[in-house]
Motif scaffolding. Structure first.
Motif, mmCIF file in Angstrom:
data_model
loop_
_atom_site.group_PDB
_atom_site.id
_atom_site.type_symbol
_atom_site.label_atom_id
_atom_site.label_comp_id
_atom_site.label_asym_id
_atom_site.label_seq_id
_atom_site.Cartn_x
_atom_site.Cartn_y
_atom_site.Cartn_z
ATOM 1 N N VAL A 29 0.846 -1.197 0.000
ATOM 2 C CA VAL A 29 0.000 0.000 0.000
ATOM 3 C C VAL A 29 0.883 1.250 0.000
ATOM 4 O O VAL A 29 0.646 2.195 -0.761
ATOM 5 C CB VAL A 29 -0.973 -0.003 1.203
ATOM 6 C CG1 VAL A 29 -1.709 1.322 1.320
ATOM 7 C CG2 VAL A 29 -1.968 -1.157 1.081
ATOM 8 N N LYS A 86 -4.525 3.326 7.154
ATOM 9 C CA LYS A 86 -5.977 3.354 6.935
ATOM 10 C C LYS A 86 -6.405 2.430 5.806
ATOM 11 O O LYS A 86 -7.539 1.968 5.778
ATOM 12 C CB LYS A 86 -6.433 4.774 6.601
ATOM 13 C CG LYS A 86 -6.387 5.720 7.766
ATOM 14 C CD LYS A 86 -6.835 7.106 7.347
ATOM 15 C CE LYS A 86 -6.657 8.098 8.485
ATOM 16 N NZ LYS A 86 -6.958 9.473 8.044
ATOM 17 N N ASN A 87 -5.517 2.165 4.851
ATOM 18 C CA ASN A 87 -5.894 1.432 3.644
ATOM 19 C C ASN A 87 -5.334 0.025 3.531
ATOM 20 O O ASN A 87 -5.633 -0.673 2.562
ATOM 21 C CB ASN A 87 -5.508 2.250 2.405
ATOM 22 C CG ASN A 87 -6.381 3.473 2.280
ATOM 23 O OD1 ASN A 87 -7.548 3.370 1.988
ATOM 24 N ND2 ASN A 87 -5.814 4.636 2.540
#
Length: 130
Positions: free
Chosen positions: A47, A106-107
């Motif tokens: 990510v 967060k991802n």
């Protein structure tokens, strides 16, 4: 996923990329905690890599070091995973990488899967290439 019992110790599964052997003993396969820590570290790394690319930062390499803290009194439960990224590149902005780290946490689906049960601490350092 389907898992089959091995003759001596552990289990295995056949995946598109190849066979994955899993056992509580490293002589017979990856240990389950290693796979959990690896999943969190490499998911975060993937990510982060995508976010840094979208920011158009000149990143040449990302090295990840991950360590787990375990509670021996609670079945060797993983309580904390520390993930440290060493990011090498040119003209890297500390502020932009901090923002990327926030977005990464967060991802990352693996990190989000353990929120509330395992503390995940992500840190980074920059190595500037000339």
């Amino acid at each position: 996923m389907e898992f089959n019992m091995k003759k001596d110790v552990g289990f295995y599964t056949d995946l598109d990329y190849g066979r994955l052997d899993i056992a509580g003993d490293e002589q017979f396969g990856f240990r389950p905690y290693q796979l959990l820590v690896s999943s969190i570290a490499v998911c975060s790394g993937g990510v982060l890599r995508k976010i840094l690319a979208k920011m158009r930062l000149d990143v040449r390499d990302i090295h990840i070091k991950a360590e787990a803290e375990r509670n021996l009194e609670m079945a060797d439960r993983i309580e904390k995973i520390s993930v440290h990224f060493t990011i090498t590149g040119k003209n890297l902005s500390h502020t932009k990488i901090e923002k990327a780290m926030e977005l990464t946490k967060k991802n990352c689906s693996m990190v989000q899967s353990v929120v509330g049960s395992i503390e995940v601490v992500e840190t980074f350092e920059i190595i500037e290439e000339s």
